[in-house]
Structures are given as C-alpha cells and as structure tokens.
Design a protein around this motif. Sequence first.
Motif, PDB file in Angstrom:
ATOM      1  N   ILE A  78      -3.861   7.651   2.684  1.00 26.85           N
ATOM      2  CA  ILE A  78      -5.292   7.977   2.631  1.00 26.85           C
ATOM      3  C   ILE A  78      -5.948   7.626   3.961  1.00 26.85           C
ATOM      4  O   ILE A  78      -6.682   8.436   4.538  1.00 26.85           O
ATOM      5  N   ILE A 117      -0.969   4.350  -1.275  1.00 24.58           N
ATOM      6  CA  ILE A 117      -2.316   4.688  -0.806  1.00 24.58           C
ATOM      7  C   ILE A 117      -2.495   4.696   0.709  1.00 24.58           C
ATOM      8  O   ILE A 117      -3.490   5.216   1.198  1.00 24.58           O
ATOM      9  N   SER A 130       0.813  -1.219   0.000  1.00 25.37           N
ATOM     10  CA  SER A 130       0.000   0.000   0.000  1.00 25.37           C
ATOM     11  C   SER A 130       0.844   1.264   0.000  1.00 25.37           C
ATOM     12  O   SER A 130       0.421   2.298   0.505  1.00 25.37           O
ATOM     13  N   ASP A 186      -7.743   5.242 -10.479  1.00 25.80           N
ATOM     14  CA  ASP A 186      -6.620   5.903  -9.815  1.00 25.80           C
ATOM     15  C   ASP A 186      -7.050   7.180  -9.099  1.00 25.80           C
ATOM     16  O   ASP A 186      -6.426   8.230  -9.213  1.00 25.80           O
ATOM     17  N   PHE A 240     -13.280   5.258  -1.022  1.00 28.00           N
ATOM     18  CA  PHE A 240     -12.211   4.289  -1.217  1.00 28.00           C
ATOM     19  C   PHE A 240     -11.380   4.658  -2.424  1.00 28.00           C
ATOM     20  O   PHE A 240     -11.880   5.260  -3.369  1.00 28.00           O
ATOM     21  N   TYR A 241     -10.129   4.246  -2.392  1.00 29.86           N
ATOM     22  CA  TYR A 241      -9.265   4.430  -3.539  1.00 29.86           C
ATOM     23  C   TYR A 241      -9.634   3.400  -4.600  1.00 29.86           C
ATOM     24  O   TYR A 241      -9.735   2.215  -4.319  1.00 29.86           O
ATOM     25  N   SER A 242      -9.854   3.856  -5.811  1.00 34.04           N
ATOM     26  CA  SER A 242     -10.159   2.960  -6.926  1.00 34.04           C
ATOM     27  C   SER A 242      -8.892   2.737  -7.739  1.00 34.04           C
ATOM     28  O   SER A 242      -8.324   3.677  -8.300  1.00 34.04           O
ATOM     29  N   PHE A 243      -8.457   1.490  -7.787  1.00 30.74           N
ATOM     30  CA  PHE A 243      -7.275   1.159  -8.581  1.00 30.74           C
ATOM     31  C   PHE A 243      -7.572   1.293 -10.074  1.00 30.74           C
ATOM     32  O   PHE A 243      -6.684   1.537 -10.872  1.00 30.74           O
ATOM     33  N   VAL A 302      -9.812   8.558  -5.479  1.00 30.80           N
ATOM     34  CA  VAL A 302     -10.724   8.215  -4.395  1.00 30.80           C
ATOM     35  C   VAL A 302     -12.146   8.407  -4.894  1.00 30.80           C
ATOM     36  O   VAL A 302     -12.471   9.443  -5.487  1.00 30.80           O
ATOM     37  N   ASP A 323      -7.057   1.526   1.917  1.00 33.84           N
ATOM     38  CA  ASP A 323      -7.564   2.298   0.779  1.00 33.84           C
ATOM     39  C   ASP A 323      -8.842   3.066   1.106  1.00 33.84           C
ATOM     40  O   ASP A 323      -9.513   3.571   0.222  1.00 33.84           O
ATOM     41  N   CYS A 324      -9.173   3.179   2.377  1.00 36.14           N
ATOM     42  CA  CYS A 324     -10.423   3.829   2.803  1.00 36.14           C
ATOM     43  C   CYS A 324     -10.146   5.194   3.419  1.00 36.14           C
ATOM     44  O   CYS A 324      -9.333   5.317   4.339  1.00 36.14           O
ATOM     45  N   TYR A 325     -10.824   6.209   2.913  1.00 36.68           N
ATOM     46  CA  TYR A 325     -10.794   7.534   3.537  1.00 36.68           C
ATOM     47  C   TYR A 325     -12.026   7.628   4.420  1.00 36.68           C
ATOM     48  O   TYR A 325     -13.143   7.791   3.937  1.00 36.68           O
TER      49      TYR A 325
END
Length: 180
Positions: free
Chosen positions: A33, A30, A27, A152, A146-149, A154, A116-118
């Motif tokens: 975040i 990310i 991570s 790219d 959440f961050y989206s891979f 949030v 990956d969570c804000y």
Amino acid sequence: MNQTIVQTVFENNIIPELTVALPVYNSKNIAWIAIESLCEQINIDFNWELIVYEEKHAQSVFPELIDLYIEKLKSVNCSRIIYITNNEKVSLVEKWIEIGKNVSDTSKCFLLQAADCYSPKTRLKISYEKIVNEDYDWYDQTKGYFYSFISDRVILYDYKGFTNLNMSLKTEYIKTLPFS
C-alpha cells in the motif's frame, strides 16, 4: 546477537532532496500500500530517496517488494533506495535513529511514511513545498488513507484536530536524533 545491516538497493548518483522513511514490521500483507502510493506521486520536480527499515522474520517482504516497484519508483524521481535490516525486533525510535544516520547529506525534507498509509498523490510535492520552499519546520495533514485492520480495507481517516498524519519535517532535525 543484534546486528544492523545497511544495503543500497539502488542509487543513480542524482542528489536526493527529500527522504521518505518507511519503518516496517509484520507488514507482509499491507506494505505494498505504501509503496504503491509512492509510485503514484505526481508533479515531482526534485529527486528523493526511500529508506526502509525492517526486521528479518517470517513476515518480511523487503527487499523483494522493492524489486516489483523499482522501475515505477525511478519514474517518479526516486534516485536512491536504502534497505536496513536487523535480526532482532527494535523499537520505532531505534528505527528512526538508524534511518536518520543513513539519510543523504543533500536531503532537506524528511517524510515519515507508515506501511499502512496510502499517501495522497501530491504528498511528496506538498511536503517538499512546505518544508523547503516555505521554510516550515514541521508539516502534517489532518486526513489520510490507512489500512484498517478492523475492517480489512483502506479507509479515510479524517480528524479535525492535531493528528500527526502524513508528517514531514526538516531533515536537519532528524539527523540530531536521539534528542537530548
């Protein structure tokens, strides 16, 4: 050889009542975040602890990332930070078990934080209220950032069904892992 190392990064001897568990793997780009969102929490009138579990590898970011945020975390009542490492990859279940072994005896609410969570600004407060003051066993929300891979960035994940996003539960349950 599989070796787990538990390190106290910070502790001010103020009793934490909530635990934020942050399992991390690969991570590097990310993890900030999750940490940044914890620093942005509001209305925190209780003390809490952060327990991070990360395997050591080329993409490891802790505990150096904590060093960048430690003062901000303290300012929102983070009273203890534990960093757990392992020199081999372990499953998520194994991480939860090890984190559960290191939870403060005074913790009443266990919050699951994804790298990956804000988290929303009131996540800790609302989770604490539901678990401790309203006596919920388990609490989660149907939407979160959440961050989206794929894109790219949030994104807002909003699903009207059961999602198990932003989960929290009574700490006493996490201490009984692995479940029989």
